[in-house]
Design an enzyme around this catalytic site. Structure first.
Site, PDB file in Angstrom:
ATOM      1  N   GLU A  74       0.359  -1.247  -0.022  1.00 61.95           N
ATOM      2  CA  GLU A  74      -0.039   0.056   0.113  1.00 61.95           C
ATOM      3  C   GLU A  74       0.822   1.513  -0.153  1.00 61.95           C
ATOM      4  O   GLU A  74       0.707   2.192   0.625  1.00 61.95           O
ATOM      5  CB  GLU A  74      -0.793  -0.136   0.993  1.00 61.95           C
ATOM      6  CG  GLU A  74      -1.748  -1.125   0.895  1.00 61.95           C
ATOM      7  CD  GLU A  74      -3.418  -1.274   2.410  1.00 61.95           C
ATOM      8  OE1 GLU A  74      -4.202  -1.476   1.449  1.00 61.95           O
ATOM      9  OE2 GLU A  74      -2.686  -1.057   2.834  1.00 61.95           O
TER      10      GLU A  74
HETATM   11  C1  ACM Z   1      -2.749  -4.866   3.643  1.00 60.82           C
HETATM   12  O1  ACM Z   1      -3.726  -5.669   3.966  1.00 60.82           O
HETATM   13  N1  ACM Z   1      -2.903  -3.777   3.571  1.00 60.82           N
HETATM   14  C2  ACM Z   1      -1.502  -6.104   3.627  1.00 60.82           C
END
Ligand code: ACM
Length: 711
Positions: free
Chosen positions: A319
C-alpha cells in the site's frame, strides 16, 4: 441458554444444520489428523496414569509434558501423582522422541508423530521435539468425558502437516496488544498446531519495539506502548518452547509514519509527521533515493534481526500509494537516472538493497504482494493478501509464498468461509513445482478494531478452523464436522487461557451496570448473540473512531460467526431447500426461539431509551430490526405450515422492511439471520405448486437470483 440448546437440538434433528453430522469416526481433534482410526475401548485417565519420558528428553519436551499434565488436571479435576521417570506403574503414556533437543524452531522442521492408544497404554513417538509437541496437543484434545469418567479413546494416528508455514499475524500497532495477550495466544496456537507468530511491529500508528540503536523510534513513535528488548526475548523463548517461530514485520517503505515522527528528513515529502490516530492508506513513505534512509533502516533491521532469531524478516511493502514519490522531482529524476522505469521500479530497487543487506546477515526477506517484481531476488517470499491469482503469479515467477487472503480475522467471515478457502484451491493450474512453492498461509488479526479485551474473540475459535485448513488434507472439507469439532476445541482453547468466551461477560458489563436486573442482562446476552460486528467497513460507518475510541460499543460486544442466529439460518435453509416436502413438523422448531428473540429485542430497546444506558442507544436500529424480522418470519412460517400463499403486497412490504433492517446502522452490527427471513418471505409468497424443495430453480428463486414470479 435455553434458546441455544433448542437450536442445537433442532439442527441435529434437521440433518444438515451446522451441528447435524456427528460422525464419531472423525473424533474430537482439530486439526484433523492425517490418518486416524478409532478402535473400541478407551484408556481411563486416572491418578494412576503415569507419564514416562526418556531420560534424554529436552527441557522443552519435559515442559510440554508438564503442560499436558496440567491441562488434563484442569479438564478432569484429577490430581496426578508425582512425575515418574524410568519404571512407572501401568498404565502409562510413553513419550519417545528419537532426537530431542531445544534447537530454535525453523521452517520445514519435522512435525510428524504417531500415537497409539489402547485400553492399557498410550505411546507417542516422534523423530524430533516439534512432532512430539504436536502429538501432545492432540493428546490434550483427546481427553473425553464419558459414562466411565475421563478417558482417551483407543486409536492409532499417523500425523503430519500438509503445509510447513501455518501462521497467525497479530498487529500490535493500530491498537497496542501487550505481552500477556501475546503469550496466551501462543498457548492457543500450540493447541491447534499453528507454528508461526507473525508480529506486525511498525506502522503509521506506532513503532512497537525498543530499539537500542535508535531509541528515538520508540520514544517518539509509540506513546510508550512497545515491547522492551527483554519482552521480545521472552516472546521468542515462549514461542520456541512451543516450537513456534516468531517472524517480525517492519513495514517499509510505506506505512512508516511512526518512523518519520522521529526522522522527518527521511520522508519523500517535507514533514513534520505525527502518529496517525485513524487507519487507512497514507502518503507518508521513506525516500529510497536518500542514503541516510538505508543507514537508519539497515541499522534497525540488523538490530532486530539479532533480537528475532528466525530466518525470515518481513518488510511489509504494501500500500505505497506513490503520491510522495510522484510529487518529488528529485525522486523522479533518480528513477530516470537509474533506469528504474517507474515507482514500482524504485520500490524493487529499495527491496533489492534490503534483500542483499539482510542476506548478508543470514536472513530471507518476505513482504506483501506489492513487493512482487520480476527483478526481485528469488529468495524473497510473498505474503499474499490479494488472493489466489496474485499468489499463483508469484509461484509462476519462481517465488515461494503463503496465502493471507481469505483469512483476515478482522473481517467477520464465518469459520466456514475461511475453512473452505484453500491456499491452493481445487482446480489450480499450477504445476507441481509451482505448487510446492506455496508453503502455507496465515490468519491475520489486524488491530484497527480490537484491543486486548476483544482480540481473542475475533481470533478464536475461527483461527482453529484455519489451522485445520493449513494442517489437514485438502479433501477435509466437511463444514458440519468442522463446526462440531470447533465447538469442542473452543472449550479447550478457553482452558488453554484465551478469553474469546471468558471476556464476554466483562464486555456485557460495559453496556450495563450492577443495578441491571438479571432478566435485562439475560435479554442483552440473547440479543448480542443475534448480532455480528461489521468488519473494516465499520470505520466508514463510525467515522469518528480513532485509536482513542473505547472499544466497548455494541459492535465490540458482539462476536463473529455466533451460533444461534447462524444455526437458525441453516435450519431454515434445510427446511426450505433440502430435497423432499416442506416438513410441517419443522416449522414449530423453527418458530420456537423467535419469541425469546423478540422479547430480548423489546427489553434492550426499552433499556436503550433509559438514561442510565447511553451505550445501548445504538441498539435501537438493530433491536427494531430483530422485532420486524421476527414478525415477518412468524407470519411466513405460519403461512407455510398452513399451505397458504401470502399476498404480493405483503411480500413487497416485508422485503422492504428486511432491506431497512439490513442497511448500515450506526452501531456497525449486522443481523446474520436476515437472509433466512428473506427466503421465508419469498417462499410464503410463492404459489403452492412452485414450492419444490431440492429443485435448483426453487432455491435460485428464494435466494433472489431470479425475480419473484407474479402469483
Ligand atoms: C494489507 O492488508 N495491506 C497487507
Amino acid at each position: 441458554m435455553k434458546t441455544y440448546a433448542t437450536l442445537i437440538a433442532l439442527a441435529a434433528l434437521g440433518g444438515a444444520g451446522l451441528w447435524a453430522q456427528t460422525p464419531a469416526q472423525t473424533g474430537p481433534v482439530m486439526p484433523l489428523p492425517a490418518e486416524q482410526a478409532f478402535g473400541g475401548g478407551e484408556l481411563t485417565l486416572s491418578p494412576n496414569l503415569a507419564i514416562e519420558l526418556s531420560r534424554d528428553a529436552s527441557p522443552r519436551l519435559r515442559a510440554a509434558v508438564q503442560r499436558l499434565r496440567e491441562a488434563w488436571s484442569r479438564q478432569t479435576g484429577i490430581r496426578w501423582s508425582e512425575s515418574t521417570e524410568g519404571a512407572a506403574p501401568a498404565p502409562v503414556l510413553t513419550v519417545v522422541c528419537d532426537r530431542s533437543d531445544s534447537a530454535l524452531p525453523g521452517l520445514g522442521d519435522d512435525e510428524s508423530y504417531t500415537l497409539t492408544i489402547d485400553s492399557h497404554r498410550a505411546a507417542l513417538h516422534s523423530a524430533r521435539d516439534a512432532g512430539a509437541l504436536r502429538g501432545l496437543a492432540t493428546l490434550t484434545q483427546l481427553a473425553t468425558r464419558g459414562p466411565n469418567g475421563w478417558s482417551l479413546p483407543a486409536a492409532t494416528m499417523r500425523d503430519a502437516p500438509r503445509f510447513a508455514w501455518r501462521g497467525l499475524l497479530i498487529d500490535v500497532c493500530r491498537h497496542w496488544i501487550p505481552l500477556p495477550v501475546i503469550e496466551r495466544n501462543l498457548d492457543a496456537m500450540a493447541l491447534v498446531k499453528l507454528n508461526v507468530l507473525h508480529l506486525h511491529l511498525s506502522d503509521d500508528q506506532g513503532f512497537r519495539v525498543e530499539s537500542r540503536t535508535h531509541p528515538e523510534l520508540q520514544r517518539l513513535g509509540s506513546d510508550g506502548h512497545y515491547f522492551s528488548r527483554t519482552e521480545i526475548a521472552e516472546i521468542v523463548a515462549y514461542a520456541a518452547e512451543r516450537c513456534i517461530r516468531v517472524v517480525p514485520e517492519f513495514d517499509v517503505p510505506g506505512h512508516t509514519t511512526s518512523w518519520l515522527v522521529a526522522h522527518p528528513e527521511l520522508a519523500s515529502a517535507p514533514g513534520p509527521y505525527q502518529l496517525k490516530r485513524q487507519w487507512g492508506v497514507f502518503d507518508a513513505v521513506l525516500d529510497p533515493t536518500n542514503e541516510r534512509t538505508y543507514a537508519l533502516v539497515e541499522e534497525v533491521m540488523a538490530e532486530m534481526g539479532g533480537l528475532f532469531p528466525d530466518a525470515f524478516m518481513h518488510l511489509g511493502g504494501d500500500e505505497n500509494n506513490g503520491h510522495q514519490w510522484t510529487g518529488n522531482p528529485g525522486i523522479q529524476a533518480f528513477i530516470r537516472e537509474h533506469r528504474l522505469t517507474d515507482n514500482a521500479g524504485l520500490q524493487v530497487y529499495f527491496n533489492q538493497r534490503l534483500d542483499a543487506f539482510l542476506a548478508g546477515r543470514g536472513k530471507r526477506v518476505m513482504g506483501w504482494d506489492e513487493i512482487l517484481h520480476p527483478e526481485l531476488p528469488r529468495d524473497a517470499m510473498i505474503d499474499s493478501w490479494r488472493g489466489t491469482a496474485a499468489l499463483a503469479a508469484a509461484a509462476r515467477l519462481g517465488f515461494s509464498g503463503i496465502m493471507a487472503h481469505g483469512y483476515y480475522l478482522d473481517h467477520p467471515d464465518s469459520a466456514a468461509d475461511e475453512y473452505l478457502n484453500d491456499p491452493v484451491p481445487a482446480g489450480s493450474r499450477l504445476t507441481a513445482a509451482e505448487r510446492s512453492r506455496i508453503l502455507g498461509g496465515e490468519a491475520s488479526m489486524w488491530s484497527e478494531l480490537v484491543g486486548p479485551e476483544t482480540i481473542d474473540s475475533r481470533i478464536w475459535p475461527r483461527a482453529a478452523a484455519i489451522a485445520e485448513r493449513f494442517w489437514s488434507g485438502e479433501q477435509v472439507r466437511d463444514v458440519g464436522d468442522m463446526y462440531r469439532r470447533l465447538a469442542l476445541v473452543s472449550a479447550r482453547l478457553t482452558e488453554a487461557g484465551v478469553r474469546h468466551e471468558s471476556n464476554h461477560e466483562g464486555m456485557i458489563d460495559h453496556l450495563v451496570d450492577l443495578n441491571t436486573a438479571p432478566g435485562e442482562r439475560q435479554a442483552l446476552r440473547t440479543f448480542v448473540d443475534l448480532l455480528e460486528p461489521e468488519g473494516y467497513h465499520r470505520v466508514e460507518i463510525q467515522i469518528w473512531m480513532n485509536q482513542g475510541t473505547p472499544l466497548t460499543g455494541l459492535a465490540d460486544v458482539t462476536r463473529p460467526d455466533r451460533g444461534p442466529a447462524r444455526a437458525w439460518r441453516d435450519a431454515v435453509s434445510h427446511y426450505l431447500f433440502a430435497p423432499g416436502a416442506l416438513d410441517r413438523g419443522a416449522v414449530a422448531a423453527l418458530a420456537a426461539p423467535l419469541d425469546s428473540w423478540s422479547h430480548a429485542a423489546r427489553v434492550v430497546l426499552a433499556m436503550g431509551g433509559r438514561r442510565e444506558y447511553p451505550a445501548l442507544r445504538e441498539a435501537k436500529v438493530p433491536a427494531e430490526g430483530v422485532l420486524a424480522a421476527v414478525a415477518i418470519a412468524q407470519a411466513a412460517l405460519n403461512a407455510l405450515a398452513d399451505g397458504r400463499v401470502l399476498s404480493r403486497e405483503w411480500q413487497i412490504e416485508a422485503l422492504a422492511t428486511l432491506d431497512r433492517a439490513a442497511a448500515d446502522n450506526l452501531s456497525a452490527t449486522n443481523l446474520p439471520f436476515l437472509p433466512a427471513v428473506r427466503w421465508l418471505t419469498l417462499a410464503a409468497g410463492a404459489p403452492a405448486a412452485a414450492r419444490r424443495p431440492g429443485e435448483p430453480d426453487w432455491r435460485a428463486r428464494l435466494e433472489g437470483r431470479t425475480p419473484p414470479a407474479r402469483s
